[in-house]
Design an enzyme around this catalytic site. Structure first.
Site, PDB file in Angstrom:
ATOM      1  N   ARG A   1       0.804  -1.331  -0.014  1.00 36.85           N
ATOM      2  CA  ARG A   1      -0.162  -0.027  -0.293  1.00 36.85           C
ATOM      3  C   ARG A   1       0.885   1.121   0.292  1.00 36.85           C
ATOM      4  O   ARG A   1       0.687   2.462  -0.907  1.00 36.85           O
ATOM      5  CB  ARG A   1      -1.022   0.100   0.613  1.00 36.85           C
ATOM      6  CG  ARG A   1      -1.978  -1.249   1.345  1.00 36.85           C
ATOM      7  CD  ARG A   1      -2.457  -1.597   2.120  1.00 36.85           C
ATOM      8  NE  ARG A   1      -2.459  -1.455   3.603  1.00 36.85           N
ATOM      9  CZ  ARG A   1      -2.028  -3.689   3.703  1.00 36.85           C
ATOM     10  NH1 ARG A   1      -2.877  -3.972   3.265  1.00 36.85           N
ATOM     11  NH2 ARG A   1      -1.534  -3.359   4.567  1.00 36.85           N
TER      12      ARG A   1
ATOM     13  N   GLU B   1       4.683 -10.805  15.686  1.00 34.03           N
ATOM     14  CA  GLU B   1       4.605 -10.937  16.948  1.00 34.03           C
ATOM     15  C   GLU B   1       4.617 -12.490  17.412  1.00 34.03           C
ATOM     16  O   GLU B   1       5.779 -13.137  18.309  1.00 34.03           O
ATOM     17  CB  GLU B   1       2.541 -11.416  16.853  1.00 34.03           C
ATOM     18  CG  GLU B   1       2.791 -11.478  18.006  1.00 34.03           C
ATOM     19  CD  GLU B   1       0.917 -11.414  17.980  1.00 34.03           C
ATOM     20  OE1 GLU B   1       0.361 -10.844  17.119  1.00 34.03           O
ATOM     21  OE2 GLU B   1       0.742 -11.721  19.157  1.00 34.03           O
TER      22      GLU B   1
HETATM   23  P1  AMP Z   1       4.092  -1.955  12.324  1.00 34.77           P
HETATM   24  O1  AMP Z   1       4.802  -2.941  11.469  1.00 34.77           O
HETATM   25  O2  AMP Z   1       3.469  -2.802  13.663  1.00 34.77           O
HETATM   26  O3  AMP Z   1       4.523  -1.132  12.290  1.00 34.77           O
HETATM   27  O4  AMP Z   1       3.063  -3.011  10.783  1.00 34.77           O
HETATM   28  C1  AMP Z   1       2.412  -1.922   9.981  1.00 34.77           C
HETATM   29  C2  AMP Z   1       2.883  -2.349   8.461  1.00 34.77           C
HETATM   30  O5  AMP Z   1       1.530  -3.552   8.949  1.00 34.77           O
HETATM   31  C3  AMP Z   1       1.496  -1.373   7.410  1.00 34.77           C
HETATM   32  O6  AMP Z   1       2.560  -2.026   6.860  1.00 34.77           O
HETATM   33  C4  AMP Z   1       0.569  -2.115   7.885  1.00 34.77           C
HETATM   34  O7  AMP Z   1       0.336  -1.915   6.204  1.00 34.77           O
HETATM   35  C5  AMP Z   1      -0.143  -3.006   8.034  1.00 34.77           C
HETATM   36  N1  AMP Z   1      -0.498  -3.209   9.675  1.00 34.77           N
HETATM   37  C6  AMP Z   1      -0.547  -3.392  11.058  1.00 34.77           C
HETATM   38  N2  AMP Z   1      -1.680  -3.425  11.470  1.00 34.77           N
HETATM   39  C7  AMP Z   1      -2.695  -3.189  10.759  1.00 34.77           C
HETATM   40  C8  AMP Z   1      -3.802  -3.056  10.964  1.00 34.77           C
HETATM   41  N3  AMP Z   1      -4.282  -3.091  12.293  1.00 34.77           N
HETATM   42  N4  AMP Z   1      -4.638  -2.540  10.009  1.00 34.77           N
HETATM   43  C9  AMP Z   1      -4.578  -2.481   8.754  1.00 34.77           C
HETATM   44  N5  AMP Z   1      -3.078  -2.674   8.003  1.00 34.77           N
HETATM   45  C10 AMP Z   1      -2.069  -2.615   9.095  1.00 34.77           C
END
Ligand code: AMP
Length: 179
Positions: A62, A99
């Site tokens: 995205r 996780e």
């Molecule tokens: P993080 O590495 O935990 O910051 O997760 C970010 C990535 O995971 C991004 O590319 C987001 O598109 C996706 N992502 C994580 N959590 C969500 C969520 N609740 N809804 C949609 N996309 C998420």
């Protein structure tokens, strides 16, 4: 309506996707709306209007949609941070913790030159693990991550703060409470 309320109304929230307990913030509904996509891209451009960059980097997938459009608006080139095994030339790879287990992202070894100022873009920041891996890749090439922009912040997960702690300016357009 404020920009954040306008955008929030266009994001579809899907409970328990991809697994129980996760509220998935689906931006496909935001991007398919002409005004929503424009507000998102212009909102990020506006948030960083006082800064100059050399390149925009987008995180698959995205982040490509937003980052590509933003690069066009800013008159800059675009570089891709992709999931493992997708880039065809010589790559650098960076692992990050999930996780359960690890994943990795990659960048072409010639994607940026030392000293170039890069604006990192993704749709959403949660824990910040993905963005942190992207920042590490750009820095390993000698690039300067001069900013990181996201449409959605989930502040409860602390990702934006984690990136700010790495001396990177973070701008987001709207927040959702919880996970
Ligand atoms: P993080 O590495 O935990 O910051 O997760 C970010 C990535 O995971 C991004 O590319 C987001 O598109 C996706 N992502 C994580 N959590 C969500 C969520 N609740 N809804 C949609 N996309 C998420």
């Amino acid at each position: 309506m404020s920009l954040s309320a306008d955008l929030e109304a266009l994001v579809r929230s899907i409970p328990d996707y991809p697994k129980p307990g996760i509220m998935f913030r689906d931006v496909t509904t935001l991007f398919q709306d002409a005004r929503g996509l424009k507000l998102s891209v212009d909102g990020l451009a506006d948030a960083f209007k006082d800064q100059k960059f050399d390149l925009v980097a987008g995180i698959e997938a995205r982040g490509f949609i937003l980052g590509g459009a933003l690069a066009h608006v800013l008159g800059l080139g675009f570089i891709a941070i992709r999931k493992k095994g997708k880039l065809p030339h010589i790559t650098l790879s960076q692992e990050y913790a999930l996780e359960y287990g690890v994943d990795s992202v990659e960048i072409h070894a010639d994607a940026c030159k030392p000293g170039q100022k890069v604006l990192l873009i993704d749709d959403l920041i949660a824990t910040g693990g993905t963005a942190e891996a992207g920042i590490a890749l750009i820095r390993r090439l000698g690039g300067v991550v001069a900013g990181a922009g996201f449409v959605i912040d989930l502040p409860a997960l602390g990702g934006a703060q984690r990136i700010r702690d790495q001396d990177v300016r973070v701008e987001t357009l709207l927040e959702f409470a919880g996970h």
